[in-house]
Structures are given as structure tokens and as C-alpha cells.
Design a protein around this motif. Structure first.
Motif, short mmCIF file in Angstrom:
data_model
loop_
_atom_site.label_atom_id
_atom_site.label_comp_id
_atom_site.label_asym_id
_atom_site.label_seq_id
_atom_site.Cartn_x
_atom_site.Cartn_y
_atom_site.Cartn_z
N GLY A 40 0.83 -1.20 0.00
CA GLY A 40 0.00 0.00 0.00
C GLY A 40 0.86 1.24 0.00
N ASN A 117 -9.14 6.63 1.80
CA ASN A 117 -9.22 5.19 1.52
C ASN A 117 -7.87 4.55 1.29
N GLU A 118 -7.74 3.90 0.13
CA GLU A 118 -6.53 3.13 -0.15
C GLU A 118 -5.31 4.00 -0.47
N LYS A 119 -5.54 5.29 -0.62
CA LYS A 119 -4.44 6.16 -1.05
C LYS A 119 -3.36 6.31 0.02
N ILE A 121 -2.34 4.09 3.71
CA ILE A 121 -2.75 3.11 4.73
C ILE A 121 -1.82 3.11 5.94
N ASP A 177 -11.81 4.69 6.13
CA ASP A 177 -10.35 4.56 6.15
C ASP A 177 -9.88 3.58 7.22
N TRP A 220 -3.82 -6.22 10.20
CA TRP A 220 -4.29 -6.36 8.82
C TRP A 220 -5.08 -7.65 8.59
#
Length: 224
Positions: A40, A117-119, A121, A177, A220
Motif C-alpha cells: 500500500g 481510503n486506499e491512497k 494506509i 479509512d 491487517w
């Protein structure tokens, strides 16, 4: 499950007396172990350009000895608009490997950016953000000391903590998030810092370099 994991690594320090190649290697290993747990985008914030470059050098050596590929972007001292845009655009793109941005705490990338979000982590914050000692700060310190208040807090600790909170706030921007925040300095475990933590940080965990991979992996796993 919690949306974020907040940890404090207590076996590292950015104090001048503790700075050494071995310490930079230890910081590089922290970054490596956190990032390795999940592919990520990550941001790492440092107390100064010099410190950032020293750790960056150790990190690239670690990477060279590993199979895994990662992309690295690093904040430069005088970036024009286009260079800044490129740094941030890297986080907007989809990719097949992890992206790690190296930046300076309190700089352009630790405050006004919105990566949802995924931008983004994970964020690792190296050091307590204390401002450099200077006349202005010393005047402020003695002003509060004379009032019977703890001047060091007002001149140094509060502004530093403010930068830390802003950088940490980059990770969780929306309800969806999920991310990891790692504070990397033994000073964060001291009462004079813990009392400045926001209420939602009450669940922070102390950790060391050995425990980090397991803690991050478990977090995770709970979100897979």
C-alpha cells in the motif's frame, strides 16, 4: 475491529545524543517491517531533511537486499508547484507495489493533504516534532516560566505535538479509512507526552522492533 492501529516504538530515539548509523538503521528497519506487512501507500515524517536523508540511505540498502520492490518518493527542500503535484500524484495512482513517501514533519505534506481510503494506509512519525531552539522560542519559554507555568511545554512540546497530530491525521480521513500510525521515539511513552494525546489515542500500544511485524500483521489480518 478497530479502524486503526496506533503504536509507539520505544527502542528508538531522535535525540541528538542518540543519533548514529545504528539508530538510522533501526528506523529504516521499522519502516521496512511495517510496510512489508501490507502492500500500500505510506508516508514517513522526519524531524529534519538531514535525518530523513540518513534514514533514506539505510532504507534503500535494506531494500536492495530484499526481493520485494517498492517505489520511493522523497520531499526535496525547495519544491516548485509541479514537483509537489508529482509527489502527491504518485499516491493517486494504482500500482502493483508499495509506495513510500519520505517527508518532513510540519512541512507541506504533513498538513494540508487529503489522501482517502486506499491512497494512504500508514504513517510513521519519527521524532516528537520539537521546534529548533531559537531566540523566539526561548523568549516564549521564559515568559511562561515567569508566569509559573512550564515554559518548555508552550514553547516546544505543544507546537511539536500539534505537528505530530496533524501528520497522524493524514491516515484516517473518512469513515471507511483503515490504517496504521506508528510514533517512533521513546519520548512518546513518557507521561508528559501521553497526557497530550487526544482521548481516542487511549488504545495506543507500546512496541519494539521485534514485536512490530506481528502486531501489524494481526491488525491487517483482522481487516482482510
Amino acid at each position: 475491529t478497530k479502524k486503526r492501529l496506533l503504536m509507539n516504538g520505544v527502542d528508538v530515539s531522535t535525540r541528538y545524543t542518540m543519533r548514529s548509523r545504528e539508530m538510522y538503521q533501526r528506523y529504516a528497519t521499522y519502516i521496512f517491517r511495517v510496510v512489508k506487512a501490507k502492500m500500500g501507500n505510506y508516508l514517513i515524517f522526519f524531524p529534519s531533511y538531514r535525518f530523513m536523508e540518513d534514514v533514506y540511505q539505510e532504507f534503500t540498502q535494506l531494500l536492495a537486499s530484499d526481493e520485494e520492490e517498492m517505489e520511493l518518493v522523497i520531499q526535496q527542500k525547495h519544491m516548485d508547484e509541479e514537483e509537489r503535484e508529482n509527489f502527491l500524484r504518485a499516491f493517486e495512482m494504482g500500482r502493483e507495489k508499495s509506495l513510500i513517501g519520505f517527508g518532513v514533519l510540519g512541512g507541506i505534506f504533513s498538513e494540508g493533504i487529503d489522501l482517502t481510503n486506499e491512497k494512504l494506509i500508514g504513517t510513521l512519525i519519527i521524532g516528537t516534532g520539537l521546534p529548533q531552539v531559537c531566540n523566539e522560542r526561548e523568549i516564549l519559554k521564559s515568559y511562561f516560566d515567569q508566569k509559573g507555568l512550564y515554559g518548555f511545554d508552550y514553547a516546544y512540546r505543544y507546537p511539536g505535538m500539534n505537528k505530530v497530530l496533524q501528520a497522524a491525521g493524514r491516515v484516517i480521513r473518512t469513515m471507511d479509512d483503515v490504517g496504521v500510525i506508528v510514533l517512533l521515539d521513546e519520548r512518546f511513552a513518557r507521561s508528559e507526552y501521553v497526557r497530550l494525546f487526544p482521548a481516542e489515542w487511549a488504545d495506543y500500544k507500546l512496541c519494539n522492533l521485534k514485536e512490530v511485524p506481528k502486531l501489524v500483521a494481526e491488525f491487517w489480518d483482522g481487516h482482510s
